[in-house]
Design an enzyme around this catalytic site. Structure first.
Site, mmCIF file in Angstrom:
data_model
loop_
_atom_site.group_PDB
_atom_site.id
_atom_site.type_symbol
_atom_site.label_atom_id
_atom_site.label_comp_id
_atom_site.label_asym_id
_atom_site.label_seq_id
_atom_site.Cartn_x
_atom_site.Cartn_y
_atom_site.Cartn_z
ATOM 1 N N ASP A 1 -16.788 0.508 3.338
ATOM 2 C CA ASP A 1 -15.572 1.276 3.029
ATOM 3 C C ASP A 1 -15.155 1.178 1.564
ATOM 4 O O ASP A 1 -15.890 0.663 0.727
ATOM 5 C CB ASP A 1 -14.433 0.834 3.949
ATOM 6 C CG ASP A 1 -13.872 -0.515 3.553
ATOM 7 O OD1 ASP A 1 -14.644 -1.328 3.011
ATOM 8 O OD2 ASP A 1 -12.669 -0.760 3.768
ATOM 9 N N SER B 1 -8.096 -0.195 0.555
ATOM 10 C CA SER B 1 -9.179 -0.288 1.540
ATOM 11 C C SER B 1 -9.838 1.056 1.826
ATOM 12 O O SER B 1 -10.329 1.719 0.932
ATOM 13 C CB SER B 1 -8.636 -0.944 2.809
ATOM 14 O OG SER B 1 -9.681 -1.208 3.695
ATOM 15 N N HIS B 2 -9.763 1.480 3.075
ATOM 16 C CA HIS B 2 -10.467 2.681 3.525
ATOM 17 C C HIS B 2 -9.626 3.945 3.365
ATOM 18 O O HIS B 2 -10.050 5.020 3.760
ATOM 19 C CB HIS B 2 -10.829 2.492 4.993
ATOM 20 C CG HIS B 2 -9.637 2.066 5.793
ATOM 21 N ND1 HIS B 2 -9.158 0.773 5.749
ATOM 22 C CD2 HIS B 2 -8.807 2.752 6.593
ATOM 23 C CE1 HIS B 2 -8.084 0.688 6.507
ATOM 24 N NE2 HIS B 2 -7.841 1.876 7.035
ATOM 25 N N LYS C 1 -2.942 -6.583 -3.438
ATOM 26 C CA LYS C 1 -2.692 -7.740 -2.575
ATOM 27 C C LYS C 1 -3.080 -9.016 -3.298
ATOM 28 O O LYS C 1 -3.850 -8.997 -4.257
ATOM 29 C CB LYS C 1 -3.446 -7.608 -1.256
ATOM 30 C CG LYS C 1 -4.945 -7.622 -1.365
ATOM 31 C CD LYS C 1 -5.565 -7.648 0.025
ATOM 32 C CE LYS C 1 -7.076 -7.651 -0.075
ATOM 33 N NZ LYS C 1 -7.711 -7.974 1.195
ATOM 34 N N ARG D 1 -2.786 2.964 18.376
ATOM 35 C CA ARG D 1 -4.182 2.685 18.671
ATOM 36 C C ARG D 1 -4.289 2.286 20.145
ATOM 37 O O ARG D 1 -3.550 1.401 20.602
ATOM 38 C CB ARG D 1 -4.718 1.557 17.796
ATOM 39 C CG ARG D 1 -4.562 1.802 16.296
ATOM 40 C CD ARG D 1 -5.583 0.997 15.506
ATOM 41 N NE ARG D 1 -5.270 0.927 14.094
ATOM 42 C CZ ARG D 1 -5.499 1.902 13.214
ATOM 43 N NH1 ARG D 1 -6.014 3.050 13.618
ATOM 44 N NH2 ARG D 1 -5.207 1.746 11.937
ATOM 45 N N ASP E 1 -15.307 -4.128 2.328
ATOM 46 C CA ASP E 1 -15.216 -5.219 3.298
ATOM 47 C C ASP E 1 -15.551 -4.775 4.726
ATOM 48 O O ASP E 1 -15.796 -5.611 5.584
ATOM 49 C CB ASP E 1 -13.849 -5.934 3.233
ATOM 50 C CG ASP E 1 -12.667 -5.024 3.500
ATOM 51 O OD1 ASP E 1 -12.879 -3.800 3.635
ATOM 52 O OD2 ASP E 1 -11.536 -5.532 3.563
ATOM 53 N N ARG E 2 -15.576 -3.475 4.971
ATOM 54 C CA ARG E 2 -15.954 -3.016 6.311
ATOM 55 C C ARG E 2 -17.424 -2.619 6.343
ATOM 56 O O ARG E 2 -18.009 -2.324 5.303
ATOM 57 C CB ARG E 2 -15.118 -1.807 6.710
ATOM 58 C CG ARG E 2 -13.657 -2.127 6.873
ATOM 59 C CD ARG E 2 -12.894 -0.952 7.441
ATOM 60 N NE ARG E 2 -11.515 -1.338 7.695
ATOM 61 C CZ ARG E 2 -10.654 -0.617 8.392
ATOM 62 N NH1 ARG E 2 -11.028 0.554 8.898
ATOM 63 N NH2 ARG E 2 -9.422 -1.035 8.581
ATOM 64 N N ASP F 1 -13.232 -0.676 -0.307
ATOM 65 C CA ASP F 1 -13.305 -1.940 -1.036
ATOM 66 C C ASP F 1 -14.438 -2.833 -0.530
ATOM 67 O O ASP F 1 -14.487 -4.020 -0.853
ATOM 68 C CB ASP F 1 -11.964 -2.682 -0.978
ATOM 69 C CG ASP F 1 -11.538 -3.005 0.443
ATOM 70 O OD1 ASP F 1 -11.986 -2.311 1.375
ATOM 71 O OD2 ASP F 1 -10.742 -3.952 0.623
ATOM 72 N N ARG G 1 0.843 -1.191 0.000
ATOM 73 C CA ARG G 1 0.000 0.000 0.000
ATOM 74 C C ARG G 1 0.873 1.233 0.000
ATOM 75 O O ARG G 1 1.701 1.392 0.899
ATOM 76 C CB ARG G 1 -0.857 0.001 1.259
ATOM 77 C CG ARG G 1 -2.307 0.263 0.968
ATOM 78 C CD ARG G 1 -3.084 0.219 2.246
ATOM 79 N NE ARG G 1 -3.843 -1.022 2.374
ATOM 80 C CZ ARG G 1 -4.711 -1.237 3.347
ATOM 81 N NH1 ARG G 1 -4.908 -0.325 4.281
ATOM 82 N NH2 ARG G 1 -5.368 -2.362 3.414
ATOM 83 N N LYS H 1 -13.361 -10.132 5.295
ATOM 84 C CA LYS H 1 -14.517 -9.525 5.945
ATOM 85 C C LYS H 1 -15.434 -9.016 4.848
ATOM 86 O O LYS H 1 -15.003 -8.829 3.703
ATOM 87 C CB LYS H 1 -14.091 -8.426 6.905
ATOM 88 C CG LYS H 1 -13.227 -7.356 6.317
ATOM 89 C CD LYS H 1 -12.569 -6.568 7.448
ATOM 90 C CE LYS H 1 -11.558 -5.603 6.902
ATOM 91 N NZ LYS H 1 -10.296 -5.621 7.643
HETATM 92 C C1 G1P Z 1 -6.484 -1.998 10.591
HETATM 93 C C2 G1P Z 1 -7.443 -2.554 11.618
HETATM 94 C C3 G1P Z 1 -7.461 -4.062 11.529
HETATM 95 C C4 G1P Z 1 -7.788 -4.490 10.105
HETATM 96 C C5 G1P Z 1 -6.835 -3.834 9.136
HETATM 97 C C6 G1P Z 1 -7.215 -4.105 7.692
HETATM 98 O O1 G1P Z 1 -5.181 -2.480 10.854
HETATM 99 O O2 G1P Z 1 -7.107 -2.151 12.910
HETATM 100 O O3 G1P Z 1 -8.398 -4.558 12.437
HETATM 101 O O4 G1P Z 1 -7.710 -5.877 9.977
HETATM 102 O O5 G1P Z 1 -6.853 -2.413 9.318
HETATM 103 O O6 G1P Z 1 -8.500 -3.637 7.404
HETATM 104 P P1 G1P Z 1 -4.098 -1.629 11.685
HETATM 105 O O7 G1P Z 1 -3.951 -0.308 10.970
HETATM 106 O O8 G1P Z 1 -4.666 -1.428 13.055
HETATM 107 O O9 G1P Z 1 -2.870 -2.475 11.670
HETATM 108 ZN ZN ZN Z 2 -11.432 -2.365 3.387
#
Ligand code: G1P
Ligand code: ZN
Length: 551
Positions: free
Chosen positions: A285, A120-121, A133, A504, A289-290, A287, A25, A384
């Site tokens: 989100d 992703s997001h 990926k 986090r 999946d969320r 893609d 990414r 997901k």
């Molecule tokens: C974050 C989320 C995690 C999720 C991942 C991919 O990862 O916390 O639960 O699986 O995105 O969507 P992190 O940035 O915390 O490593």
């Molecule tokens: Zn995503």
């Protein structure tokens, strides 16, 4: 056409990224560097025969979330797949496939594997992020031994294979085209996925729910969920046109952050709090999946969502026979554990990241999985799945006649409420974030047994996980302070950010007393916030006054 290009690859795609993360990414501008994407893709194609098996003649699935650079990347990958000997590529029309749909297509079509283009997001557009990926034949993210082999190969690779000068594939035209000797089949990106949803859920009851006048608002956040949500909700289930908002996938997501949480889905939260709010609100989100689930003026935390779905799973046709087990990531609240206990099934606690669920699902040890980060899913795919979670909630409302809020309140009354929040501190300089974590780890032996901010710390450790299926050990998955009465704080650094480090801090407190189920979560969690600050000195290390995002 020249089948073999001997162009040198000047860039190291994984530079600056932790190896072992499920994909690559980076900023779009990084991906636009000459031969950059090619380096990653050739490294992948080079290691697959040794890791998985020959690729000659095999079927690959390809698609992405439609963000800026998606189409360019799809054409590059198609030419390289042809030059590397794949027999067939199934590519979503327009180069599109949501992450869960890609997983569904890989599984349904018995493909060798798939390449998903998404960050992703993360925001998109020319200045946004891009990502790639690889998913294996079970439909799930490649395991660490594969991603590490790709990483190693990207560092030594000197050339890549492509069909130079091949005409681009018409990604709009459904059906078969030829690229060299390879077949490219442009598929409807929604069809296989929608069929899978129809197999799992009681579409008839859900149609009746809409027909009875119930209303819904699904915010696709100008991302890839739009076509899927429209086809299923408005197309098959008869939801009113306009139920899906921001339903056209845009290359820059309309300039928004396509992340369904209270920080970024503010328009949806406002709409659900308005006097004319619909019964049910949801978002997904970049893609798809969320997921985020809302009732009328009521936001469901992802941890509660997993627990509610698990408690009611047998109301859904696809889960009528019960659950084999539940799995949650360690920082996800223990709400699902309580349900698992009452059902007499196991609740597996895994490190953060969806890839850890794959083995449990494949081995039949779990049926539902979830993370606090708005990810929920099941054995139906190996990712997901945002829309799946939304349909599950819709099915529950249709089957019980209860609203989202009523379902959650009844759940709390029965099992107790796990107050929960995550505080993110984004953009911390990497060395400072590492120093903070090192300081926490150094303090662990001294923390157990201490009383801090009125809470007794019973256990202080760094979460480690032994995979029950393959025996692999993952260490340093998050520092945990487990306090009395089901209160805890967890600290970990994000593995997915693209700039600086993100700390986090996960906060949780159990409240069994129904008379205390209506308190503001941040108030209930305040002692834990103070405890986190006292132990970790976040303000000092980060140089910031407050978290950047609270969910
Ligand atoms: C974050 C989320 C995690 C999720 C991942 C991919 O990862 O916390 O639960 O699986 O995105 O969507 P992190 O940035 O915390 O490593
Ligand atoms: Zn995503």
């Amino acid at each position: 056409m020249t089948p073999l290009s001997t162009l040198r690859v000047p860039t190291q795609p994984y530079a600056g990224q932790r190896p072992g993360t499920s994909g690559l990414r980076k900023k779009v501008t990084v991906f636009q560097q000459p031969h950059y994407l090619e380096n990653f893709v050739q490294a992948l194609f080079d290691i697959l025969p040794g890791q998985v098996g020959p690729i000659a003649g095999q079927t690959l699935v390809l698609g992405g979330d439609g963000r800026f650079h998606n189409r360019v990347a799809v054409q590059t990958i198609l030419r390289m797949a042809a030059a590397n000997g794949f027999g067939r590529v199934l590519v979503g029309q327009g180069g599109l496939l949501s992450t869960p749909a890609a997983s569904a297509v890989i599984r349904k079509q018995g493909a060798y594997g798939g390449i998903i283009l998404s960050a992703s997001h993360n925001p998109g557009g020319p200045d946004g992020d891009f990502g790639i990926k690889y998913n294996i034949a079970n439909g799930g993210p490649a395991p660490e031994k594969i991603t590490e082999a790709i990483y190693a190969r990207t560092r030594e690779i000197e050339a890549y294979r492509t069909l130079e000068g091949a005409a681009p594939i018409d990604l709009q035209r459904l059906g078969t085209q030829l690229l060299g000797t390879m077949t490219v089949e442009v598929i409807d990106p929604v069809a296989d996925y929608a069929e899978l949803m129809a197999d799992l859920f009681d579409f008839e009851a859900m149609r009746a729910w809409f027909a009875a006048g119930h209303r819904m608002r699904f915010d696709a956040m100008s991302a890839i969920a739009g076509p899927y949500a429209k086809a299923v909700l408005e197309g098959r289930l008869g939801a009113a046109p306009g139920t899906v908002v921001n339903g056209e996938p845009l290359e820059d997501f309309g300039g928004h952050h396509p992340d369904p949480n209270p920080a970024h889905a503010t328009a949806l939260i406002a709409a659900m709090a308005a006097p004319d709010a619909p019964d049910f609100g949801a978002a997904s989100d970049g893609d798809a999946d969320r997921n985020m689930i809302l009732g009328r003026d009521f936001v469901v935390t992802p941890s509660d969502s997993l627990a509610v779905l698990a408690a009611h799973a047998t109301l859904v046709p696809g889960y009528r026979d019960g659950l084999k087990g539940i799995a949650r990531s360690m920082p996800t609240s223990c709400a699902a554990d309580v349900v698992a206990q009452s059902l007499g099934i196991a609740c597996h606690e895994t490190p953060t990241g969806w890839k850890f669920f794959g083995n449990l699902l494949d081995a039949g040890l779990a049926t539902l999985c979830g993370e606090e980060s708005y990810g929920t899913g099941s054995s139906h795919v190996r990712e997901k799945d945002g829309l799946w979670a939304v349909l599950f909630w819709l099915n529950l409302q249709a089957a019980t006649g209860r609203s989202v809020e009523a379902l959650v309140r009844a759940h709390w009354a029965r099992f107790g409420r796990h107050y929960y929040s995550r505080h993110d501190w984004e953009g911390i300089p990497v060395e400072r974030a590492d120093a903070l974590m090192a300081s926490l780890r150094a303090q662990l032996p001294a923390l157990a047994g201490r009383e801090l901010q009125g809470l007794r710390v019973q256990q202080a450790d760094d979460f480690a996980y032994t995979d029950p299926v393959d025996g692999s050990l993952s260490r340093q998955q998050g520092v945990r302070l487990l306090c009395e009465a089901g209160a805890r704080v967890v600290f970990r650094l994000s593995g997915t950010g693209t700039e600086g480090a993100t700390l986090r801090v996960y906060l949780e407190r159990f409240e069994p007393d129904p008379a205390r189920h209506d308190l503001p979560p941040q108030q209930v969690l305040a002692p834990l916030v103070a405890l986190a600050e006292e132990v970790a000195q976040i303000r000092t290390y980060s140089g910031m006054d407050a978290p950047t995002v609270i969910t």
